[in-house]
Design a protein around this motif. Structure first.
Motif, short mmCIF file in Angstrom:
data_model
loop_
_atom_site.label_atom_id
_atom_site.label_comp_id
_atom_site.label_asym_id
_atom_site.label_seq_id
_atom_site.Cartn_x
_atom_site.Cartn_y
_atom_site.Cartn_z
N ASP A 157 0.87 -1.17 0.00
CA ASP A 157 0.00 0.00 0.00
C ASP A 157 0.91 1.23 0.00
O ASP A 157 1.63 1.46 0.98
N PRO A 158 0.92 2.01 -1.09
CA PRO A 158 1.84 3.15 -1.15
C PRO A 158 1.69 4.11 0.01
O PRO A 158 2.64 4.79 0.38
N ALA A 159 0.50 4.16 0.59
CA ALA A 159 0.28 5.10 1.69
C ALA A 159 0.66 4.51 3.04
O ALA A 159 0.58 5.20 4.06
N ALA A 160 1.07 3.24 3.06
CA ALA A 160 1.43 2.62 4.34
C ALA A 160 2.66 3.31 4.92
O ALA A 160 3.65 3.54 4.22
N LEU A 161 2.61 3.62 6.18
CA LEU A 161 3.68 4.35 6.83
C LEU A 161 4.60 3.40 7.59
O LEU A 161 4.14 2.46 8.23
N VAL A 162 5.89 3.64 7.47
CA VAL A 162 6.87 2.87 8.22
C VAL A 162 7.09 3.58 9.54
O VAL A 162 7.48 4.76 9.56
N SER A 163 6.86 2.91 10.64
CA SER A 163 6.96 3.58 11.93
C SER A 163 7.33 2.60 13.02
O SER A 163 7.28 1.39 12.83
N ILE A 164 7.69 3.15 14.16
CA ILE A 164 7.96 2.36 15.36
C ILE A 164 7.42 3.12 16.55
O ILE A 164 7.55 4.36 16.64
N SER A 165 6.78 2.41 17.46
CA SER A 165 6.17 3.06 18.62
C SER A 165 7.23 3.43 19.64
O SER A 165 8.18 2.68 19.87
N GLY A 166 7.03 4.58 20.25
CA GLY A 166 7.92 5.00 21.32
C GLY A 166 7.43 4.49 22.66
O GLY A 166 6.61 3.58 22.75
N HIS A 167 7.91 5.10 23.72
CA HIS A 167 7.61 4.61 25.07
C HIS A 167 6.81 5.62 25.89
O HIS A 167 6.70 5.48 27.10
#
Length: 929
Positions: free
Chosen positions: A549-559
């Motif tokens: 999905d081109p709109a899919a965001l690459v991310s990681i959750s913080g704390h």
């Protein structure tokens, strides 16, 4: 069961739907009803549209499955619905395939008691499925009740199910029933039977072989199989067909597999040991053996499976009886170590075709070559390749319905994990691979697969093994085929590539991936690698192998989770291997705002520097990774980047977008799109930074206009910077802060000679590396008691001077991630930059560490260095720098006092509490306007 088609189905048969659904029938010009009666019924084709069937196909063929489950449940709950039994069967199978036994349990009764289901499902799969679900969810008594169902006819599958409710010798006796009926050898009695303990009877009947009987080469790929390889080898050396060549190929195991195999090599000359120098995958291991095997017939065996003693004999027998067939396969059953049988997706039964048992003539190898070097499914590809080359009748199934092998169920195997799970044969990597292979089979004039070289069809890169060249070529082709690489974006984002005139995709594959460049405006290569804990190439391979999905965001959750109404999206522009002032200041700003209970999310262009990201995570809600190309005068807006940032703003409910630099553009456009304010933190002085102006293709005035036009407010990191921006009505001066507790000196306050002078820089000419060597040379010639230490990256400019430097008063100490590591033992912090610093962070860090600042009096340094605590001289005046150091060596009694003044001055003026308050107040005021 009767082979006659039930009249109910014939009466309801829909010829128009049948032809539309099965175009091969229409193409053949056969009457649809006749085809269904003669062939389709036995092939499992449907006679007319059934909603439950359509929903089941979509359930397995899509990633978003919740809606299809709900629709099937609606049908399953309707007792008057013709599709009810099918819906119950489909749902029970679906949940069971995921191990969700309690979710599957409610559908067992509707599946077993529905009068319509047997019209469509004419095998014992529903009974086996009900048995398993009841055993897992309700216990043995409930499973036994399913076994006692009078409608479940006796079969090998049912016998195996019965064995699971027994123990000890009774279990073996039960299993032996399926072997005894067709006259196969029994398994030896055992009080505690397991997959690794079962053996055949001691007195084996040897198959009828002679000197002319063909040798069978059995290939076993082996990787870290020390716990299971003995089971596989024992079952093979005890085969009733003795003319075997058993080739074990160790795929660079790191356990004691070699030791286990060697025990068999020493006692049975038929066992040979081969080894790959590096882990290359099971099919590369097979190919190594295939190249050197000597058998007239060739087969394979997994290192953790068990074979019945007559398996090889029966497959050879079929090949000898019928010279027209090219290969044989037998059937198997999957089991855990305790001999509990299963099938992850229930079909007609637990016992089914074992493609890994494929035994083929050497002539097949000469015609078709090697296995494809992928991680999974090459067995199936080779099987279909044989059928395509020699016809569907070229492979004979030996003793179908009888398990001549037990396959070990391993939760960690490629068939049971993640992106390569068996379910991806319906939607995902395995299906993509099968479809690509089938296309090659259909269109190629020659189906020979060499051991090495480029691929003939595109495989999902995640499973593509083989040479580096082959893997990169395969990835290049799939990026082209799926349109995942944007040529214009790449040239626009990376002017050096456009200037070099190289093909963008070729560059990306050969160099750009490893350099962390991004293939399109949606994906951060290094950010993806960080979030998937893999290298850049593997991360891109995984990404390109799955639906995107081109709109899919690459991310990681913080704390951090807050209830703050102040949502701040903070955008950083760099995060490379080496952190410089802007990145460290960005981290400081995040921490200061987090201490105010702000709801902070961060956007970074990459994930190269893991330490930097790990330092950010405790203070933020989330970190997003997305390409952030630098603004350049004359370039067009990259709308995809704007859309990405806009999407992030929406997800984070940001009320203000803080951008860490003047070099970005799209975050400000996105902020306007979302009707929230943007703040630009200007840390640059373009009028004194020729390199920056060249990178931005702009004059200092054009850059100033860019600042004015694109942001709602400016934070300048010094008055010098504010004077350049010249926007009194929308600018605030907020100095950079430095966390005092991290850089305070750990050294005694007393100072002794030689004087320790430190310079921290990027070690380029514009940062004054040549000036440092001039100063050090003059100090050496004057025989001053001064030792110079330089910290930072190992640059060509530094090395060139180190090589020719003739004195011993200067040491290169490498790069330090934390400045206090270098400053804690220094007396003087030196700044000799050739361009005017917009703040002078390193100088402030030095003062906080108790160092006396010495440097050129330009840029912002006169603002941050008071004459009472430091010494600034005209730009380029080496002699005055050296004279200053000479005076410091002559006044050692005053050094401790000067250093304490420097520390106190910096602590009072640049502390994070004071500056954090100003930063928070500015952002909240801008957000509220």
């Amino acid at each position: 069961m009767s082979d006659a088609v039930p009249q109910e189905l014939l009466k309801a048969f829909d010829p128009i739907w049948y032809l539309a659904t099965y175009p091969d029938v229409e193409k053949a010009g056969i009457d649809p009803l006749s085809h269904f009666e003669k062939f389709g019924w036995k092939e499992g084709r449907w006679p007319y549209y059934l909603e439950a069937v359509m929903l089941d196909e979509k359930l397995w063929g899509n990633r978003n499955t919740e809606d299809y489950c709900q629709q099937l449940q609606r049908i399953a709950e309707n007792t008057h619905e013709e599709n009810r039994g099918l819906a119950c069967w489909f749902l029970c199978r679906w949940f069971a395939s995921h191990g969700e036994w309690d979710a599957a349990k409610p559908f067992v009764e509707g599946m077993l008691n529905d009068s319509y289901l047997p019209l469509f499902i004419r095998h014992e799969g529903p009974f086996l499925l009900a048995f398993t679900v009841c055993l897992k969810a309700l216990g043995p008594e409930s499973a036994k009740a399913v076994l006692n169902n009078s409608r479940w006819a006796a079969s090998a599958n049912k016998t195996l199910a019965f064995s699971m409710l027994t123990h000890g010798k009774a279990k073996i006796d039960s299993i032996n029933q399926i072997f005894e009926q067709p006259g196969l050898l029994r398994l030896a009695d055992s009080e505690t039977p397991t997959l690794d303990s079962i053996t055949s009877n001691v007195e084996q009947r040897v198959g009828g072989t002679n000197a002319l009987s063909p040798t069978v080469s059995v290939i076993i790929p082996c990787f870290n199989a020390e716990k299971t390889i003995a089971t596989a080898l024992s079952s093979l050396i005890n085969q009733t067909y003795p003319k075997l060549e058993i080739l074990v190929v160790d795929d660079a195991s790191t356990d004691h597999s070699f030791k286990r195999v060697q025990e068999f090599v020493t006692r049975d000359k038929r066992v040979r040991y081969l080894r790959l120098s590096q882990n290359s995958g099971a099919y590369a291991a097979r190919n190594l053996a295939l190249k050197s095997c000597r058998g007239a017939f060739i087969t394979t065996h997994d290192a953790d499976d068990w074979s019945h003693p007559q398996k090889i004999e029966k497959q050879v027998e079929a090949l000898q009886k019928n010279r027209r067939i090219k290969a044989t396969v037998s059937h198997w059953v999957r089991t855990d170590e305790a001999l509990n049988f299963e099938r992850w997706r229930m079909e007609e039964g637990w016992i089914y075709r074992n493609v890994s048992s494929l035994m083929f003539r050497r002539s097949v190898f000469r015609k078709l070559g090697y296995w494809d070097t992928v991680s999974v499914n090459a067995d199936t590809e080779y099987y279909h390749r044989i059928q395509k080359k020699f016809g569907h009748g070229a492979i004979e199934e030996v003793m179908p319905g009888l398990p001549l092998a037990f396959g070990r169920v391993d939760a960690g195997s490629l068939t049971q994990t993640g992106a390569t799970h068996l379910r991806t044969q319906f939607n995902g990597i395995r299906k993509d691979y099968q479809d690509a292979a089938a296309k090659w089979h259909a269109n190629a004039r020659r189906l020979y697969m060499p051991q090495y070289g480029l691929r003939f069809f595109t495989a999902p890169p995640l499973i593509c093994r083989g040479t580096v060249e082959a893997r990169r070529d395969n990835l290049k082709r799939i990026l082209q085929e799926k349109g995942l690489f944007h040529r214009d974006w790449y040239l626009n984002a990376y002017p050096d590539i456009a200037k070099a005139g190289v093909d963008p995709l070729t560059h990306f594959i050969a160099h750009g991936i490893d350099e962390g460049r991004d293939p399109n405006p949606y994906l951060s290569t290094s950010g993806l690698a960080y979030t998937t804990s893999s290298n850049h190439f593997d991360a891109i391979s995984r990404w390109a192998s799955q639906p995107i999905d081109p709109a899919a965001l690459v991310s990681i959750s913080g704390h951090t989770e807050t209830d703050s109404k102040t949502g701040i999206l903070m955008v950083g522009h760099l995060a490379g291997n080496t952190l410089f002032g802007a990145e460290r200041s960005f981290l400081d700003c995040v921490k200061m705002l987090a201490s105010k209970n702000s709801d902070i999310s961060v956007v970074l262009p990459g994930g190269v520097n893991h330490s930097y990201i790990n330092d950010l995570l405790p203070h933020v809600k989330k970190i997003y990774f997305t390409p952030l190309p630098w603004w350049r005068n004359g370039r067009a807006e990259i709308c995809e980047v704007t859309d990405q940032i806009s999407n992030i703003i929406q997800q984070t409910d940001a009320t203000v977008v803080y951008v860490n630099t003047l070099t970005l553009w799209e975050p400000h456009i996105a902020a306007r799109t979302r009707k929230c304010k943007s703040v630009m933190h200007v840390r640059e002085l373009p009028a004194h930074d020729k390199d920056l102006c060249e990178r931005l293709n702009s004059t200092p005035e054009q850059i100033r206009l860019h600042i004015d036009r694109n942001t709602d407010w400016v934070i300048a990191n010094s008055q010098v910077t504010a004077d350049y921006v010249a926007l009194e009505n929308k600018a605030t001066v907020i100095y950079n802060s430095v966390e005092r507790n991290k850089i305070e000196s750990e050294r005694d306050s007393e100072t002794s000679l030689p004087l320790s002078v430190a310079m921290l820089s990027s070690n380029t000419l514009k940062k004054g590396i040549a000036d440092l060597f001039h100063v050090a040379k003059l100090a050496a010639e004057m025989d001053l008691p001064v030792r110079f230490s330089v910290y930072g990256p190992d640059t060509p400019e530094l090395q060139a001077r180190m090589t020719s430097y003739a004195y011993n008063n200067l040491t290169y100490c490498g790069y330090v991630a934390r400045p206090y590591e270098a400053l804690k033992n220094a007396d003087v912090i030196l700044s000799l930059s050739h361009f005017q610093e917009s703040f002078g962070r390193t100088v402030v860090e030095g003062m906080l560490a108790g160092c006396i600042p010495v440097g050129y009096a330009w840029g912002a340094l006169p603002e941050v260095v008071d004459s009472s605590v430091g010494h600034l001289v005209p730009f380029g005046d080496y002699e005055e720098i050296v004279n200053t150091l000479k005076k410091l060596t002559e006044g050692t009694d005053q050094l401790a006092e000067l250093k304490q003044y420097a520390k106190s001055f910096a602590s009072a003026r640049f502390n994070d509490k004071q500056i954090g308050d100003a930063l928070y107040q500015t952002l909240t005021e801008v957000a509220s306007k």
